[in-house]
Enzyme design. Structure first.
Site, short mmCIF file in Angstrom:
data_model
loop_
_atom_site.label_atom_id
_atom_site.label_comp_id
_atom_site.label_asym_id
_atom_site.label_seq_id
_atom_site.Cartn_x
_atom_site.Cartn_y
_atom_site.Cartn_z
N ASP A 20 7.34 3.67 2.98
CA ASP A 20 7.70 4.86 3.76
C ASP A 20 9.23 4.84 3.94
O ASP A 20 9.97 5.20 3.04
CB ASP A 20 6.91 4.78 5.07
CG ASP A 20 7.06 5.98 5.98
OD1 ASP A 20 7.21 7.09 5.49
OD2 ASP A 20 7.02 5.80 7.22
N GLY A 32 10.99 2.15 4.09
CA GLY A 32 11.48 1.02 3.30
C GLY A 32 11.92 -0.16 4.17
O GLY A 32 12.35 -1.19 3.65
N THR A 53 10.12 -2.22 6.00
CA THR A 53 9.26 -3.38 5.75
C THR A 53 9.67 -4.05 4.44
O THR A 53 9.85 -5.28 4.38
CB THR A 53 7.78 -2.94 5.64
OG1 THR A 53 7.46 -2.15 6.77
CG2 THR A 53 6.86 -4.13 5.54
N LYS A 79 6.80 7.44 -0.38
CA LYS A 79 7.25 8.71 0.23
C LYS A 79 8.76 8.84 0.01
O LYS A 79 9.55 8.37 0.85
CB LYS A 79 6.96 8.69 1.74
CG LYS A 79 5.48 8.76 2.11
CD LYS A 79 5.35 8.74 3.63
CE LYS A 79 3.92 8.88 4.07
NZ LYS A 79 3.76 8.68 5.54
N ASP A 127 0.84 -1.20 0.00
CA ASP A 127 0.00 0.00 0.00
C ASP A 127 0.87 1.25 0.00
O ASP A 127 0.61 2.21 -0.72
CB ASP A 127 -0.97 -0.01 1.19
CG ASP A 127 -0.27 -0.28 2.53
OD1 ASP A 127 0.84 -0.85 2.52
OD2 ASP A 127 -0.83 0.06 3.58
#
Ligand code: IMP
Ligand code: MG
Length: 178
Positions: A106, A108, A110, A134, A103
């Site tokens: 951010d 990175g 994860t 982002k 989804d």
């Protein structure tokens, strides 16, 4: 519904439902073009991806598989940097082309964790497709192949994304108003 409240915070509409859906159609067309003829497994990273995965997967027009894994590095509205347990790995991905669906990317963290795991399990080729990215928050070097929207470093909810678990059912994406 341009202004909404989720729990104690106010948000205003940022990406409309129509904008989301037409961008997804464009992403799916590109993936259909690039991946046709390959043995592809789409790997959604839960929870936030469930709506995006469902919408994009319905527009994939070649024979392929989909599966989901779950992990979390986020606690409320700021990244904790902590990675929780990773669950849901049961496919043999040896020699497969894997398209990771996210989804949002951010920091990175994860993504890096997921990619490391996919490499360990000997995926032939790994592509990454995220609805939101982002760039200002991103701290990794892993290239992202398919990006829906690049957004500034603001907190967003809706279309699967949550604020303390709420707001996922909103049809548009909303950003936190200061
Ligand atoms: P990362 O590991 O820092 O890239 O964070 C990725 C995860 O944090 C995403 O899968 C989301 O669950 C969550 N996240 C990052 N930014 C936001 C946001 O603006 N709103 C809601 N969740 C977010
Ligand atoms: Mg997520």
């Amino acid at each position: 519904m341009n202004e909404i409240t989720v729990l104690d915070r106010e948000f205003s509409v940022y990406i409309t439902e129509d904008e989301i859906q037409s961008r997804i159609t464009a992403l799916a067309e590109k993936i259909n073009e690039d991946m046709n003829g390959k043995d592809v497994l789409f790997f959604g990273v839960l929870n936030g991806v469930f709506l995006f995965a469902a919408d994009i997967f319905r527009q994939i027009n070649f024979e392929c598989q989909v599966s989901f894994i779950k992990l979390a590095s986020y606690d409320g509205s700021s990244s904790t940097g902590k990675i929780k347990e990773l669950i849901g790995w049961n496919e043999d991905i040896t020699d497969k082309t894997v398209v990771v669906l996210e989804d949002i990317v951010d920091t990175g963290t994860t993504l890096e964790r997921v990619i490391a795991e996919l490499k360990l399990r000997k995926a032939a080729d790994i592509k990454i497709c995220t609805l939101l990215f982002k760039p200002e928050a991103y701290t990794k070097d892993i290239p992202i192949d398919y990006i829906g929207f690049e957004i500034p470093n603001n907190f967003v909810v809706g279309y699967g994304l949550d604020y303390y678990g709420y707001g996922r059912n909103l049809r548009a994406i909303y950003k936190l108003t200061k």
